[in-house]
Design a protein around this motif. Sequence first.
Motif, PDB file in Angstrom:
ATOM      1  N   MET A   1       1.175  -1.388  -0.255  1.00  0.00           N
ATOM      2  CA  MET A   1       0.100   0.027  -0.079  1.00  0.00           C
ATOM      3  C   MET A   1       1.160   1.606  -0.292  1.00  0.00           C
ATOM      4  SD  MET A   1      -3.444   0.559   0.106  1.00  0.00           S
ATOM      5  CE  MET A   1      -4.555   1.875  -0.114  1.00  0.00           C
ATOM      6  N   VAL A   2       0.754   2.399  -0.959  1.00  0.00           N
ATOM      7  CA  VAL A   2       1.775   3.784  -1.296  1.00  0.00           C
ATOM      8  C   VAL A   2       0.842   4.125   0.297  1.00  0.00           C
ATOM      9  CG1 VAL A   2       1.395   5.215  -2.069  1.00  0.00           C
ATOM     10  CG2 VAL A   2       1.737   2.919  -3.749  1.00  0.00           C
ATOM     11  N   ARG A   3       1.869   4.867   0.558  1.00  0.00           N
ATOM     12  CA  ARG A   3       2.000   6.111   1.348  1.00  0.00           C
ATOM     13  C   ARG A   3       2.786   7.290   1.405  1.00  0.00           C
ATOM     14  NH1 ARG A   3       1.614   6.024   8.255  1.00  0.00           N
ATOM     15  NH2 ARG A   3       0.900   8.150   8.491  1.00  0.00           N
ATOM     16  N   HIS A   4       3.696   6.869   1.163  1.00  0.00           N
ATOM     17  CA  HIS A   4       5.191   7.744   1.398  1.00  0.00           C
ATOM     18  C   HIS A   4       5.144   8.045  -0.198  1.00  0.00           C
ATOM     19  CE1 HIS A   4       5.503   8.256   5.547  1.00  0.00           C
ATOM     20  NE2 HIS A   4       5.435   6.937   5.733  1.00  0.00           N
ATOM     21  N   VAL A   5       4.886   9.211  -0.682  1.00  0.00           N
ATOM     22  CA  VAL A   5       5.410   9.818  -2.248  1.00  0.00           C
ATOM     23  C   VAL A   5       6.510  10.781  -2.784  1.00  0.00           C
ATOM     24  CG1 VAL A   5       4.414  10.005  -4.934  1.00  0.00           C
ATOM     25  CG2 VAL A   5       3.166   9.125  -2.747  1.00  0.00           C
ATOM     26  N   ALA A   6       7.431  10.886  -3.582  1.00  0.00           N
ATOM     27  CA  ALA A   6       8.699  11.653  -3.891  1.00  0.00           C
ATOM     28  C   ALA A   6       8.325  11.834  -5.107  1.00  0.00           C
ATOM     29  CB  ALA A   6       9.725  10.732  -3.971  1.00  0.00           C
ATOM     30  N   VAL A   7       8.501  13.179  -5.518  1.00  0.00           N
ATOM     31  CA  VAL A   7       7.439  14.167  -6.022  1.00  0.00           C
ATOM     32  C   VAL A   7       9.177  14.803  -6.645  1.00  0.00           C
ATOM     33  CG1 VAL A   7       6.228  15.852  -7.414  1.00  0.00           C
ATOM     34  CG2 VAL A   7       4.891  14.322  -5.185  1.00  0.00           C
ATOM     35  N   ILE A   8       9.052  14.178  -7.794  1.00  0.00           N
ATOM     36  CA  ILE A   8      10.994  15.189  -7.844  1.00  0.00           C
ATOM     37  C   ILE A   8      10.478  16.479  -8.921  1.00  0.00           C
ATOM     38  CG2 ILE A   8      13.119  15.136  -9.427  1.00  0.00           C
ATOM     39  CD1 ILE A   8      12.512  11.822  -8.688  1.00  0.00           C
ATOM     40  N   GLY A   9      10.571  17.864  -9.187  1.00  0.00           N
ATOM     41  CA  GLY A   9      10.327  18.779  -9.431  1.00  0.00           C
ATOM     42  C   GLY A   9       9.051  19.121  -8.500  1.00  0.00           C
ATOM     43  N   ALA A  10       9.311  21.077  -8.894  1.00  0.00           N
ATOM     44  CA  ALA A  10       8.316  21.979  -8.381  1.00  0.00           C
ATOM     45  C   ALA A  10       7.466  22.795  -9.264  1.00  0.00           C
ATOM     46  CB  ALA A  10       8.700  22.948  -7.890  1.00  0.00           C
ATOM     47  N   VAL A 143       7.390   6.980  -6.643  1.00  0.00           N
ATOM     48  CA  VAL A 143       8.274   8.224  -7.619  1.00  0.00           C
ATOM     49  C   VAL A 143       7.294   8.850  -8.138  1.00  0.00           C
ATOM     50  CG1 VAL A 143      10.223   9.272  -8.524  1.00  0.00           C
ATOM     51  CG2 VAL A 143      10.434   7.093  -6.675  1.00  0.00           C
ATOM     52  N   MET A 144       6.921  10.247  -8.914  1.00  0.00           N
ATOM     53  CA  MET A 144       6.476  10.961  -9.285  1.00  0.00           C
ATOM     54  C   MET A 144       7.689  11.704 -10.339  1.00  0.00           C
ATOM     55  SD  MET A 144       2.438  11.600  -7.617  1.00  0.00           S
ATOM     56  CE  MET A 144       1.702  12.228  -9.427  1.00  0.00           C
ATOM     57  N   VAL A 145       8.298  11.387 -11.487  1.00  0.00           N
ATOM     58  CA  VAL A 145       8.693  12.067 -11.802  1.00  0.00           C
ATOM     59  C   VAL A 145       8.044  13.275 -12.622  1.00  0.00           C
ATOM     60  CG1 VAL A 145      10.916  12.487 -13.756  1.00  0.00           C
ATOM     61  CG2 VAL A 145      10.314  10.423 -12.148  1.00  0.00           C
ATOM     62  N   CYS A 146       8.450  14.552 -12.119  1.00  0.00           N
ATOM     63  CA  CYS A 146       7.909  15.645 -12.720  1.00  0.00           C
ATOM     64  C   CYS A 146       9.197  16.461 -13.712  1.00  0.00           C
ATOM     65  CB  CYS A 146       7.254  16.306 -11.546  1.00  0.00           C
ATOM     66  SG  CYS A 146       6.320  15.884 -11.154  1.00  0.00           S
ATOM     67  N   THR A 147      10.000  16.729 -14.263  1.00  0.00           N
ATOM     68  CA  THR A 147      11.124  17.366 -14.638  1.00  0.00           C
ATOM     69  C   THR A 147      10.539  16.968 -15.841  1.00  0.00           C
ATOM     70  OG1 THR A 147      12.221  15.303 -15.574  1.00  0.00           O
ATOM     71  CG2 THR A 147      12.456  15.939 -13.250  1.00  0.00           C
ATOM     72  N   GLY A 148       9.136  16.767 -16.295  1.00  0.00           N
ATOM     73  CA  GLY A 148       9.333  17.350 -18.769  1.00  0.00           C
ATOM     74  C   GLY A 148      10.030  16.934 -19.144  1.00  0.00           C
ATOM     75  N   HIS A 149       9.926  17.660 -19.941  1.00  0.00           N
ATOM     76  CA  HIS A 149      10.423  16.978 -21.097  1.00  0.00           C
ATOM     77  C   HIS A 149      11.476  18.054 -21.936  1.00  0.00           C
ATOM     78  CE1 HIS A 149       6.688  18.720 -23.154  1.00  0.00           C
ATOM     79  NE2 HIS A 149       7.932  19.039 -23.854  1.00  0.00           N
ATOM     80  N   TYR A 150      11.222  19.445 -20.934  1.00  0.00           N
ATOM     81  CA  TYR A 150      12.188  20.179 -21.507  1.00  0.00           C
ATOM     82  C   TYR A 150      13.052  20.634 -21.110  1.00  0.00           C
ATOM     83  CZ  TYR A 150       8.941  22.609 -24.345  1.00  0.00           C
ATOM     84  OH  TYR A 150       7.454  22.866 -24.721  1.00  0.00           O
ATOM     85  N   GLN A 151      14.402  19.234 -20.849  1.00  0.00           N
ATOM     86  CA  GLN A 151      15.886  18.979 -20.142  1.00  0.00           C
ATOM     87  C   GLN A 151      16.942  19.161 -20.721  1.00  0.00           C
ATOM     88  OE1 GLN A 151      15.381  15.003 -18.608  1.00  0.00           O
ATOM     89  NE2 GLN A 151      12.855  15.503 -18.310  1.00  0.00           N
ATOM     90  N   ALA A 367       5.825   6.788 -11.669  1.00  0.00           N
ATOM     91  CA  ALA A 367       4.878   7.252 -12.693  1.00  0.00           C
ATOM     92  C   ALA A 367       6.029   7.943 -12.904  1.00  0.00           C
ATOM     93  CB  ALA A 367       3.899   7.707 -12.106  1.00  0.00           C
ATOM     94  N   ILE A 368       5.685   8.611 -14.556  1.00  0.00           N
ATOM     95  CA  ILE A 368       6.949   9.601 -15.478  1.00  0.00           C
ATOM     96  C   ILE A 368       5.538  10.749 -15.845  1.00  0.00           C
ATOM     97  CG2 ILE A 368       8.259  10.360 -17.179  1.00  0.00           C
ATOM     98  CD1 ILE A 368       9.170   7.920 -15.470  1.00  0.00           C
ATOM     99  N   ILE A 369       5.849  11.901 -15.363  1.00  0.00           N
ATOM    100  CA  ILE A 369       4.629  13.085 -15.536  1.00  0.00           C
ATOM    101  C   ILE A 369       5.218  14.151 -16.470  1.00  0.00           C
ATOM    102  CG2 ILE A 369       2.811  15.180 -14.650  1.00  0.00           C
ATOM    103  CD1 ILE A 369       2.199  11.232 -13.520  1.00  0.00           C
ATOM    104  N   GLY A 370       3.920  14.463 -17.477  1.00  0.00           N
ATOM    105  CA  GLY A 370       4.710  15.898 -17.736  1.00  0.00           C
ATOM    106  C   GLY A 370       5.135  15.559 -19.499  1.00  0.00           C
TER     107      GLY A 370
END
Length: 546
Positions: A1-10, A143-151, A367-370
Amino acid sequence: MVRHVAVIGAGAGGLASIKCCLEEGLEPTCFESSEDIGGVWRYTDSTDERRVSVYRSVITNTSKEMSCFSDFPFPEDFPNYLPHGLVLEYFRMYAQHFDLLRHIRFQTTVLSVRKRPDFTTSGQWEVVTETDGVCEFLVFDAVMVCTGHYQEPYLPSASFPGIDSRFKGQQLHSREYRDVEAFRGKRVLVVGIGNTGGDLSVELSRVAAKVFLSTRSNTWVMSRVSDHGFPCDMVNTTRFTHFLDWLLPSALTRRIKFRKFNSWFNHTNYGLASSKSSKFKMIINEELPFCLLSGTVVLKPNVKEFTESSAIFEDGTTEENIDVVLFATGYNFSFPFLEESVRSIIDDNRSLYKCIFPPQLEKPTLAIIGLIQLTGSIMVGSEMQARWVTGVFAGWNKLPPPSRMLADVLKRKPPVKRNPSERENLKMSFISYMDEIAACAGVKPSMLRLLLTDPQLALAIFLGPCSPYQFRLMGRGRWSGARAAILTQWQRAQKPLRTRVVDDNCNSSSSWRWMCLLALPAALTAGFLFSKHPQPGWSPWAGPRL
């Protein structure tokens, strides 16, 4: 069961992901390498190797009503198309309203994200971060990777012989561009005719001695200003036009679109595009046609090679005394912090299930977001992704078995790897993709139900803009203000224009009523057919993005 989530990028995706985690009762921790929120929309005068930001004069290509978070409209007095400063201000308002900042660790770089030894059973990740030279080891359930595609800037030097070995002038990528001052009085060659290439060519033409714009693509140019002065995406991105695209033969719809584009100006005469071409891209730019007409920007074919001070083009022509070559050739995405076994399976977003989940993982906790190209707002698409993903993490939404996800990926994946400029031609239909993810999340609006229970709202949804509020009408995360937001979106679009009011005795309410009556059968048909035949999420049509 997921509880703690790392979000990378604000950035936009990271802020939406934090909020969605909180709504699902999860505990997010966001890591942002810089000192502030906003991602690419936080403009800085200086260039930083660690981050990409917009240039000083940038204006959004999608309007405020089509670009906002689905339960948080832009202020009504904001202009329809926004400079970067107002976009960042909106992000600050959003973060403050939903109390997101306390979940963000600023000036914290993620060094690595690796599976735990027991990943096949736990699905957990080991995350190593660095803050002020101090490393920290953390464990997260997802983990949710939110660094987009402009890298990483894409510089295709190998495609232009002589650019590195012979050319003596300055060369740079659009990532390094901030304003026009450094180009005053110079002869500039811009390579690439995407949205950025078009914008920079127009801006540079005001101060440069001459601007040449090189392209190898057929390109259709659209204006942000559409019929009756309304934002083009509010007029064109509707479920009615989407239904017609699905219903009519593709050759006919393409002919109709080309004729509409050419009604503004003949693209063939300008050397931009031919109606006979099956491969093309679309950009948003009101000023480029006039710059071409006035000669301040000169369109050229693809560059064949460079000499010490000249560019030789594929049609045999040469332009002498080039001072600067500016590459507007897009970006490559990269996830250097992901372990190699995960990073190697992500060729592009088509390697991911629904452009989000790596299907090869034993547990769907990454998950890769954006990482999407849409014919509408990427920000809106990222929020929808985050809503579905957090629902999966919380156990409300279910994914199919890995074998089915992998089969779906292989079915949709293009046969060859494409560079960033070619990926522009593979944008997904905004409405198709939003509906696809919304259906997975259980929040897709039901046209048939709305026609029976709220015909006024149903017709506004079918005939009017496919704005983000539509996806807050039902299901988890339902917003009580969604109906009012949909029915008043045109008024908010007109509000910032009402700085000088003139009398107009023309009353269009009767024509609107007639349009609604005429569209009712089409709406009923569309609601029935779309409920029986779900639409695929892919479309070759390119268009605006945020």
